[in-house]
Design a protein around this motif. Sequence first.
Motif, mmCIF file in Angstrom:
data_model
loop_
_atom_site.group_PDB
_atom_site.id
_atom_site.type_symbol
_atom_site.label_atom_id
_atom_site.label_comp_id
_atom_site.label_asym_id
_atom_site.label_seq_id
_atom_site.Cartn_x
_atom_site.Cartn_y
_atom_site.Cartn_z
ATOM 1 N N ARG A 1 36.285 89.237 18.622
ATOM 2 C CA ARG A 1 37.149 90.345 19.016
ATOM 3 C C ARG A 1 38.595 89.857 18.933
ATOM 4 N NH1 ARG A 1 36.763 94.793 22.771
ATOM 5 N NH2 ARG A 1 38.574 96.114 22.300
ATOM 6 N N VAL A 2 39.348 90.425 18.005
ATOM 7 C CA VAL A 2 40.763 90.115 17.870
ATOM 8 C C VAL A 2 41.550 91.344 18.292
ATOM 9 C CG1 VAL A 2 42.617 89.490 16.281
ATOM 10 C CG2 VAL A 2 40.360 88.422 16.041
ATOM 11 N N PHE A 3 42.350 91.195 19.346
ATOM 12 C CA PHE A 3 43.066 92.324 19.928
ATOM 13 C C PHE A 3 44.403 92.521 19.200
ATOM 14 C CE2 PHE A 3 40.250 90.783 23.217
ATOM 15 C CZ PHE A 3 39.760 91.940 23.807
ATOM 16 N N PRO A 4 44.680 93.740 18.752
ATOM 17 C CA PRO A 4 45.917 93.979 17.995
ATOM 18 C C PRO A 4 47.159 93.990 18.887
ATOM 19 C CG PRO A 4 44.709 96.035 18.273
ATOM 20 C CD PRO A 4 43.825 94.944 18.804
ATOM 21 N N GLY A 5 48.235 93.424 18.362
ATOM 22 C CA GLY A 5 49.546 93.548 18.991
ATOM 23 C C GLY A 5 49.852 92.582 20.110
ATOM 24 N N VAL A 6 48.884 91.759 20.527
ATOM 25 C CA VAL A 6 49.114 90.861 21.660
ATOM 26 C C VAL A 6 49.014 89.415 21.206
ATOM 27 C CG1 VAL A 6 48.439 92.470 23.459
ATOM 28 C CG2 VAL A 6 46.687 91.071 22.354
ATOM 29 N N ARG A 7 49.437 88.526 22.091
ATOM 30 C CA ARG A 7 49.620 87.133 21.720
ATOM 31 C C ARG A 7 48.501 86.240 22.259
ATOM 32 N NH1 ARG A 7 56.317 87.519 22.321
ATOM 33 N NH2 ARG A 7 56.409 89.426 21.049
ATOM 34 N N HIS A 8 48.838 85.184 22.940
ATOM 35 C CA HIS A 8 47.859 84.129 23.201
ATOM 36 C C HIS A 8 46.894 84.431 24.348
ATOM 37 C CE1 HIS A 8 46.239 80.157 23.009
ATOM 38 N NE2 HIS A 8 46.778 79.723 24.136
ATOM 39 N N GLU A 9 47.402 84.932 25.456
ATOM 40 C CA GLU A 9 46.563 85.085 26.648
ATOM 41 C C GLU A 9 46.019 86.508 26.760
ATOM 42 O OE1 GLU A 9 48.738 83.667 30.044
ATOM 43 O OE2 GLU A 9 48.498 81.575 29.444
ATOM 44 N N VAL A 10 45.020 86.811 25.965
ATOM 45 C CA VAL A 10 44.468 88.172 25.992
ATOM 46 C C VAL A 10 43.833 88.487 27.338
ATOM 47 C CG1 VAL A 10 44.134 88.264 23.503
ATOM 48 C CG2 VAL A 10 42.270 87.410 24.946
ATOM 49 N N HIS A 11 43.463 87.452 28.091
ATOM 50 C CA HIS A 11 42.874 87.652 29.412
ATOM 51 C C HIS A 11 43.943 87.931 30.474
ATOM 52 C CE1 HIS A 11 43.937 83.422 29.134
ATOM 53 N NE2 HIS A 11 44.048 83.403 30.456
ATOM 54 N N ASN A 12 45.225 87.765 30.126
ATOM 55 C CA ASN A 12 46.319 88.042 31.061
ATOM 56 C C ASN A 12 47.204 89.213 30.634
ATOM 57 O OD1 ASN A 12 45.905 86.204 33.152
ATOM 58 N ND2 ASN A 12 47.000 84.558 32.121
ATOM 59 N N GLU A 13 47.219 89.542 29.351
ATOM 60 C CA GLU A 13 48.025 90.669 28.883
ATOM 61 C C GLU A 13 47.575 91.947 29.601
ATOM 62 O OE1 GLU A 13 50.559 90.756 26.883
ATOM 63 O OE2 GLU A 13 50.370 89.314 25.232
ATOM 64 N N PRO A 14 48.500 92.701 30.208
ATOM 65 C CA PRO A 14 48.100 93.909 30.938
ATOM 66 C C PRO A 14 47.330 94.914 30.092
ATOM 67 C CG PRO A 14 50.349 93.319 31.500
ATOM 68 C CD PRO A 14 49.947 92.407 30.370
ATOM 69 N N THR A 15 47.656 94.998 28.803
ATOM 70 C CA THR A 15 47.003 95.994 27.943
ATOM 71 C C THR A 15 45.617 95.576 27.476
ATOM 72 O OG1 THR A 15 48.130 95.057 26.008
ATOM 73 C CG2 THR A 15 49.199 96.929 27.121
ATOM 74 N N THR A 16 45.289 94.297 27.595
ATOM 75 C CA THR A 16 43.986 93.837 27.096
ATOM 76 C C THR A 16 43.147 93.126 28.146
ATOM 77 O OG1 THR A 16 44.962 91.734 26.306
ATOM 78 C CG2 THR A 16 44.860 93.575 24.743
ATOM 79 N N ARG A 17 43.707 92.854 29.304
ATOM 80 C CA ARG A 17 42.995 92.053 30.302
ATOM 81 C C ARG A 17 41.651 92.655 30.678
ATOM 82 N NH1 ARG A 17 46.177 90.632 35.653
ATOM 83 N NH2 ARG A 17 45.971 92.878 36.003
ATOM 84 N N ALA A 18 41.631 93.935 30.986
ATOM 85 C CA ALA A 18 40.381 94.566 31.414
ATOM 86 C C ALA A 18 39.330 94.516 30.306
ATOM 87 C CB ALA A 18 40.633 96.012 31.842
#
Length: 322
Positions: free
Chosen positions: A287-304
């Motif tokens: 799973r590669v999340f678009p538009g975000v950087r290194h910490e996908v588990h901390n980014e507000p848009t991808t954390r959940a």
Amino acid sequence: MALQEITFTSANGRDTVQGWLYEPVGTPTAVVQLVHGLGEHSRRYLHLVSTLLDAGFVVVAGDHAGHGRTATGSGVWADAGDDAARVVVDDALRLRTEALGRLGQRSATAGLPWVVYGHSWGSMIARAMVPEVSSDLAGLVLGGVAAQMRGIERVVDRPALAALAAGDRAAEPAPDHLVGQLFDGFLERFGPDAGPTAWVALDADVVADHGRDPFNNFGAPLSARFLQGFVDLYDQVNGDAWYPTVPSALPVLVLAGDQDPVANYGEGAYHVANRLVASGHPDVRTRVFPGVRHEVHNEPTTRAEAEREITTFVTRVSASAG
């Protein structure tokens, strides 16, 4: 939640490794060992830890040599001693053994399926753990996976680094230009005003929190032997010889952001996943999340969503292991 502290002497003979064992309310169904990244510490993952506990999983986490609470105890940052690549892996394995001993004392927690989740540098440590615990591992999660890093693969002056790491000044800080080579290109997509850790997250608050956390100490000078150990471990787990050491039936989840230079802007995640599948490992999800950087588990848009990927994966593989 029940919380226990775990301490033991590092494989480097110098540090006392600080770890924690988090247990959920009720009867757990699996154990997740969390392996943190470079220049940070395991309690930066408390949101993920809470989510895993709510899902009914035990969580085991610790701070590596030269990092977090372990470093505050020794007073030595960004150094793991001689043969750093081996030290940090041995310490992660020792933490697993210590936690297994405590969990095995009670019938409700004995024999639980074990999943390792490693982020960034932790994804390298986690991969190196696999051959040591392959028969007892239910699943492997690689977040912010370190793969196809331009600096290590094409820029680092390996002869100069090797000479420093083998010399009598190995424990001293590596020259800035060698450290800079490791992180080559990390900021090139983020504009001329990007701060030194802008690659960590798209969200400015996450980057600011990362920078002001005293247990992170990301700017601490890396010793020459630590830098060499980082490169050695990267080579080990990204080389051709690693893939045959992974059991063919081991489920693997690979997560990254498509603006993450550690994962070659997502391409590294696909590379690792494709290499696994090509070498006879069919149970791989990427799973590669678009538009975000290194910490996908901390980014507000991808954390959940990142946490949902992890909990769904652990639920599935633990049920199969049971």
